[in-house]
Design a protein around this motif. Structure first.
Motif, PDB file in Angstrom:
ATOM      1  N   SER A   1       0.809  -1.220   0.000  1.00  0.00           N
ATOM      2  CA  SER A   1       0.000   0.000   0.000  1.00  0.00           C
ATOM      3  C   SER A   1       0.841   1.268   0.000  1.00  0.00           C
ATOM      4  O   SER A   1       0.404   2.310  -0.507  1.00  0.00           O
ATOM      5  CB  SER A   1      -0.936   0.006   1.216  1.00  0.00           C
ATOM      6  OG  SER A   1      -0.194   0.020   2.422  1.00  0.00           O
TER       7      SER A   1
ATOM      8  N   TRP B   1      -5.528   5.469  -7.672  1.00  0.00           N
ATOM      9  CA  TRP B   1      -6.583   5.797  -8.640  1.00  0.00           C
ATOM     10  C   TRP B   1      -6.034   6.496  -9.866  1.00  0.00           C
ATOM     11  O   TRP B   1      -6.518   6.279 -10.978  1.00  0.00           O
ATOM     12  CB  TRP B   1      -7.647   6.647  -7.953  1.00  0.00           C
ATOM     13  CG  TRP B   1      -8.302   5.931  -6.821  1.00  0.00           C
ATOM     14  CD1 TRP B   1      -8.341   6.312  -5.518  1.00  0.00           C
ATOM     15  CD2 TRP B   1      -8.989   4.673  -6.886  1.00  0.00           C
ATOM     16  NE1 TRP B   1      -9.018   5.380  -4.768  1.00  0.00           N
ATOM     17  CE2 TRP B   1      -9.420   4.372  -5.580  1.00  0.00           C
ATOM     18  CE3 TRP B   1      -9.278   3.775  -7.910  1.00  0.00           C
ATOM     19  CZ2 TRP B   1     -10.133   3.218  -5.271  1.00  0.00           C
ATOM     20  CZ3 TRP B   1      -9.974   2.627  -7.609  1.00  0.00           C
ATOM     21  CH2 TRP B   1     -10.390   2.360  -6.315  1.00  0.00           C
TER      22      TRP B   1
ATOM     23  N   ILE C   1      -6.901  -1.402  -1.272  1.00  0.00           N
ATOM     24  CA  ILE C   1      -7.577  -0.138  -0.949  1.00  0.00           C
ATOM     25  C   ILE C   1      -7.744   0.010   0.561  1.00  0.00           C
ATOM     26  O   ILE C   1      -7.551   1.098   1.123  1.00  0.00           O
ATOM     27  CB  ILE C   1      -8.950  -0.069  -1.645  1.00  0.00           C
ATOM     28  CG1 ILE C   1      -8.780  -0.064  -3.163  1.00  0.00           C
ATOM     29  CG2 ILE C   1      -9.712   1.184  -1.204  1.00  0.00           C
ATOM     30  CD1 ILE C   1     -10.084  -0.219  -3.921  1.00  0.00           C
TER      31      ILE C   1
ATOM     32  N   THR D   1     -16.254   2.829  -3.395  1.00  0.00           N
ATOM     33  CA  THR D   1     -15.696   2.111  -4.541  1.00  0.00           C
ATOM     34  C   THR D   1     -16.510   0.847  -4.780  1.00  0.00           C
ATOM     35  O   THR D   1     -16.672   0.025  -3.882  1.00  0.00           O
ATOM     36  CB  THR D   1     -14.221   1.740  -4.307  1.00  0.00           C
ATOM     37  OG1 THR D   1     -13.473   2.933  -4.061  1.00  0.00           O
ATOM     38  CG2 THR D   1     -13.643   1.040  -5.529  1.00  0.00           C
TER      39      THR D   1
END
Length: 305
Positions: free
Chosen positions: A26, A37, A124, A200
């Protein structure tokens, strides 16, 4: 593109180890690096994504204020220059809609679509944790909706990935045809999400229909939405297989001849028509749209964009 599986993954079953792997990944998509994104959207900047500034108040202009922040409406109404003040955007809720219905339990090459959904959801979730945002989810199996309320720190991410592993294992053992469309899940989002959420939607959108537009429009009025379509190459008619294969939906069984170019083109055309419908509705409602294939690891695809 590489077709190597991510660490700890066999492409079919889900484990905690393979989802925890994305915790260390991450950091690549944290500011000031390019966001996850922006990678998925082809390196375009987006005001919707990443941490920014929230409007705070309007006050009379003072020497040294940024003239770009002047509120011209208030200035015109009062006859005196006024400027907008902003504060750093605070912790925000990140909500994931995760489709694990029967159409997602399919993969013709590297991994099941459901596995790719879990990998992206984990990435995410861990990005959200690193940015000190609260993260929650709705898991839609096509038969039931599992709500995971937004939680701060690691609790939210860990609850999501543990739920994904458990639910996915159950679904593999007992596949069932969906009894509801995506509208039920989208309605649940409106109940779960506080205003100002980042939502999302991860799905193949096979259950998506034009009737979903009004629900998405209401969601997008107070939240920021991103639709990510998970795609298997076979859905676009891309396959090395040449032969007859039996396929079925809720009502009918068909035999498809994959050695026929006409058959493969027909599959591709049907897919593109449906995808265009989704893109059109997303555009009309101001929702970001991108797609991810399940024939390549997520990190490989992002670096390739």
């Amino acid at each position: 593109m590489s077709n190597n599986l991510p660490p700890y993954s066999d492409g079919v079953n889900l484990t905690l180890d393979e989802l925890l792997y994305y915790k260390q990944q991450s950091i690549r998509w944290l500011p000031p690096a390019k966001s996850l994104w922006s990678q998925m959207l082809g390196q375009h900047q987006s005001r919707r994504l990443g941490r920014g500034m929230d409007f705070s108040e309007v006050r009379q202009y003072q020497a040294g204020d940024d003239i770009r922040a002047i509120d011209w409406r208030v200035t015109a109404r009062t006859g005196k220059p006024h400027t907008k003040l902003f504060s750093e955007e605070k912790e925000k809720p990140i909500i994931l809609f995760l489709d694990l219905s029967s159409s997602m339990l399919f993969g013709s090459t590297l991994m099941l679509k459901s596995v790719q959904v879990a990998h992206l959801a984990s990435l995410i979730a861990w990005i959200s944790v690193a940015q000190q945002d609260r993260v929650g989810a709705i898991i839609d199996t096509g038969e039931e909706l599992i709500d995971i309320k937004p939680s701060a720190r690691q609790k939210g991410a860990l609850t999501i990935i543990q739920s994904l592993v458990t639910v996915h294992q159950q679904l593999l053992a007992n596949k069932k045809q969906p009894t509801h469309d995506l509208a039920d899940g989208f309605m649940s989002l409106s109940r779960l999400c506080p205003k100002g959420s980042e939502i999302t939607l991860l799905s193949d959108f096979s259950r998506f229909s034009a009737e979903n537009e009004s629900i998405l429009n209401r969601l997008s009025q107070h939240n920021r939405l991103h639709m990510v379509q998970i795609i298997d190459p076979l859905e676009k008619g891309q396959t090395q297989y040449r032969g007859l294969e039996k396929v079925k939906d809720n009502n009918e069984v068909h035999w498809l001849n994959f050695s026929s170019r006409k058959t493969r083109e027909g599959i591709r055309h049907a897919f593109e028509q449906h995808q265009q419908q989704i893109k059109t509705i997303a555009s009309k409602t101001g929702i970001r749209f991108s797609s991810i294939s399940c024939d390549t690891a997520i990190t490989q695809q992002l670096h390739g964009l």
